[in-house]
Scaffold this motif. Sequence first.
Motif, PDB file in Angstrom:
ATOM      1  N   ALA A 188       0.837  -1.286  -0.026  1.00 43.17           N
ATOM      2  CA  ALA A 188      -0.025  -0.212  -0.084  1.00 43.17           C
ATOM      3  C   ALA A 188       0.824   1.222  -0.096  1.00 43.17           C
ATOM      4  O   ALA A 188       0.381   2.253   0.345  1.00 43.17           O
ATOM      5  CB  ALA A 188      -0.919   0.044   1.032  1.00 43.17           C
ATOM      6  N   ASN A 189       2.204   1.347  -0.588  1.00 37.28           N
ATOM      7  CA  ASN A 189       2.805   2.383  -0.680  1.00 37.28           C
ATOM      8  C   ASN A 189       2.832   2.835  -2.195  1.00 37.28           C
ATOM      9  O   ASN A 189       3.239   2.317  -2.939  1.00 37.28           O
ATOM     10  CB  ASN A 189       4.220   1.789  -0.499  1.00 37.28           C
ATOM     11  CG  ASN A 189       5.307   3.080  -0.524  1.00 37.28           C
ATOM     12  OD1 ASN A 189       4.954   4.129  -0.871  1.00 37.28           O
ATOM     13  ND2 ASN A 189       6.405   2.846   0.267  1.00 37.28           N
ATOM     14  N   PRO A 190       2.025   3.990  -2.197  1.00 39.81           N
ATOM     15  CA  PRO A 190       1.929   4.570  -3.646  1.00 39.81           C
ATOM     16  C   PRO A 190       3.164   4.754  -4.384  1.00 39.81           C
ATOM     17  O   PRO A 190       3.141   4.699  -5.420  1.00 39.81           O
ATOM     18  CB  PRO A 190       1.072   5.675  -3.267  1.00 39.81           C
ATOM     19  CG  PRO A 190       0.339   5.534  -2.220  1.00 39.81           C
ATOM     20  CD  PRO A 190       1.350   4.635  -1.204  1.00 39.81           C
ATOM     21  N   LEU A 191       4.322   5.102  -3.930  1.00 41.33           N
ATOM     22  CA  LEU A 191       5.670   5.511  -4.378  1.00 41.33           C
ATOM     23  C   LEU A 191       6.270   4.221  -5.099  1.00 41.33           C
ATOM     24  O   LEU A 191       6.544   4.102  -6.083  1.00 41.33           O
ATOM     25  CB  LEU A 191       6.504   6.098  -3.530  1.00 41.33           C
ATOM     26  CG  LEU A 191       6.205   7.743  -3.297  1.00 41.33           C
ATOM     27  CD1 LEU A 191       5.190   7.503  -1.776  1.00 41.33           C
ATOM     28  CD2 LEU A 191       7.309   8.520  -3.091  1.00 41.33           C
ATOM     29  N   VAL A 192       6.154   3.142  -4.151  1.00 39.44           N
ATOM     30  CA  VAL A 192       6.764   1.813  -4.599  1.00 39.44           C
ATOM     31  C   VAL A 192       5.796   1.062  -5.726  1.00 39.44           C
ATOM     32  O   VAL A 192       6.295   0.915  -6.456  1.00 39.44           O
ATOM     33  CB  VAL A 192       6.658   0.723  -3.432  1.00 39.44           C
ATOM     34  CG1 VAL A 192       6.913  -0.819  -4.028  1.00 39.44           C
ATOM     35  CG2 VAL A 192       7.794   1.014  -2.324  1.00 39.44           C
ATOM     36  N   PHE A 193       4.418   1.486  -5.564  1.00 45.26           N
ATOM     37  CA  PHE A 193       3.777   0.856  -6.618  1.00 45.26           C
ATOM     38  C   PHE A 193       3.677   1.787  -7.812  1.00 45.26           C
ATOM     39  O   PHE A 193       3.460   0.790  -9.092  1.00 45.26           O
ATOM     40  CB  PHE A 193       2.047   1.195  -6.095  1.00 45.26           C
ATOM     41  CG  PHE A 193       1.007   0.488  -6.797  1.00 45.26           C
ATOM     42  CD1 PHE A 193       0.663  -0.901  -6.823  1.00 45.26           C
ATOM     43  CD2 PHE A 193       0.018   1.160  -7.611  1.00 45.26           C
ATOM     44  CE1 PHE A 193      -0.021  -1.392  -7.665  1.00 45.26           C
ATOM     45  CE2 PHE A 193      -0.875   0.993  -8.345  1.00 45.26           C
ATOM     46  CZ  PHE A 193      -0.724  -0.611  -8.510  1.00 45.26           C
ATOM     47  N   SER A 194       4.083   3.065  -7.916  1.00 45.37           N
ATOM     48  CA  SER A 194       3.931   3.745  -9.179  1.00 45.37           C
ATOM     49  C   SER A 194       5.302   3.363  -9.891  1.00 45.37           C
ATOM     50  O   SER A 194       5.343   3.006 -10.967  1.00 45.37           O
ATOM     51  CB  SER A 194       3.962   5.225  -8.862  1.00 45.37           C
ATOM     52  OG  SER A 194       4.104   5.910  -9.940  1.00 45.37           O
TER      53      SER A 194
END
Length: 492
Positions: free
Chosen positions: A215-221
């Motif tokens: 749920a880490n948007p930076l890692v996900f992006s």
Amino acid sequence: MSQPDSDGGRRGGRLRTGLLVTSFALLLLVGLSLPNAAASDLGDRGWAPGTLLPFTLGPALVTVAMWTAYTLGAAAVVLSLARRDGELPRAVVGVLAVAAALTTPFGSGDHVSYAAYGRILSLGDNPWLESPQGWRGGTDPVVSRVEAPWTEEPSVYGPFATLVQGFTSLGGGDNLRETVWLWQLVVVASWLAVRWCLRRLLPGRAARIDAVWTANPLVFSVGVLGAHVDLLATALGVAAVWAAHRWVGTGGAVLAGALAGLALSSKFTYAVFVLALLLALGARRLGRVAAVVLSAAVVTGALHLWAGPHVYEQLGRSARAVSLASPWRWLLEVSGGGVGVRMAISVLAALMALVFAVCLARLVRPRLGPPSAPDVGPSALAWVVVLAGGYALAASYSLPWYDLMVWSALPAVAVGAVDAVLLARLWVMAVAYTPGRVLGMTPGVEDVTMAVRTRVAPLVLLAAWAWLLRSAWRGGSVPRRAGRPGGSAPRR
């Protein structure tokens, strides 16, 4: 707990959820809309998913959307770490995975290069020798779509990653979108595989795993939505640690070495996982250490023999590169540049990486030669944080997706200054390399984004360096009474 505390906790939870939803929604908006300054035009979709949103975003709007998503996402991660909760339901993880598979990758044009290298390999030529621009006269429907500044660059990736890219090319054929989509499936599966392994390596830490990874948007992006090869290598490295942790005998060590060899053979910097496993196993387990080394050497050697002597031939030149967002860039420009200066910066960066690794080790306190088998996995992950974190912070040439291996291992260590330093770095690097491509920007957007990349990012990274040094000097963020360093969190 008092009623005000309960109300405050609920408000904090709602705030975090709102930040996460907004951040993920903005990122998916960029990936699901028509081609833009962040997302390449992949042409006819064939049988692959097409664009779901029938509009495009201008360069300024794309940049603002991504910057907002990264900033809100970083704030959400801070709240998740402070609250120490936030495990995601399986259904939510599935929705994110499906949504990612429906997007067009954005944030760079690397996925087009992967498709090109796979295409060159699948048609019988050598992607480590052939440049996309020069291959077959530059007329191939896939290879000719490689974007600047990589049109004249042969592959710098390892043989295993390129082999996987070759298989996706066989499936996609002449269609770029189909080829890229098959690669996206590999990336999404890798992201899910990391979560699966971590939940078995670190029982009791599901909330922290989701806070820093799923749920880490930076890692996900930068990882999943960017469709970067680093995610495949990360999954292989974490799987290697899981194998060594799951099977304590020689067989587990052989499997761990083989998987670590595949990670190394995807991208050379992932040799960190081999070293981390050796440090975790320690001198008292020489049989397993030898099995890891021999297995990794056999797998790596076989793949490199198959690929030929030109694999990683460009690493020497890459080692002299200096990122615009790095503080080292200022030194390069002040000194007037030149090969000698670049080599000196490479040496200084290597020394700083050692210093930062010592600082991280002081904060993380990974165990050398753990006395019990259950510690091997968490200890190896803690060493990945130390080694890969030191490298990522100090490297003269670095990009945001280089941090993925660090964040995959971060759940193994206790909450503290390490989280804050690494989050500051990931946030500013993600912001600095927005929208990420060199095409499609207006002059005004290019001026603003370059100012952030060359002026703001180096300052924030210098502050992160100082923060790390100060935290290590003060004695570390993990209290000595907090149980086994690097091990499973105590049950609450």
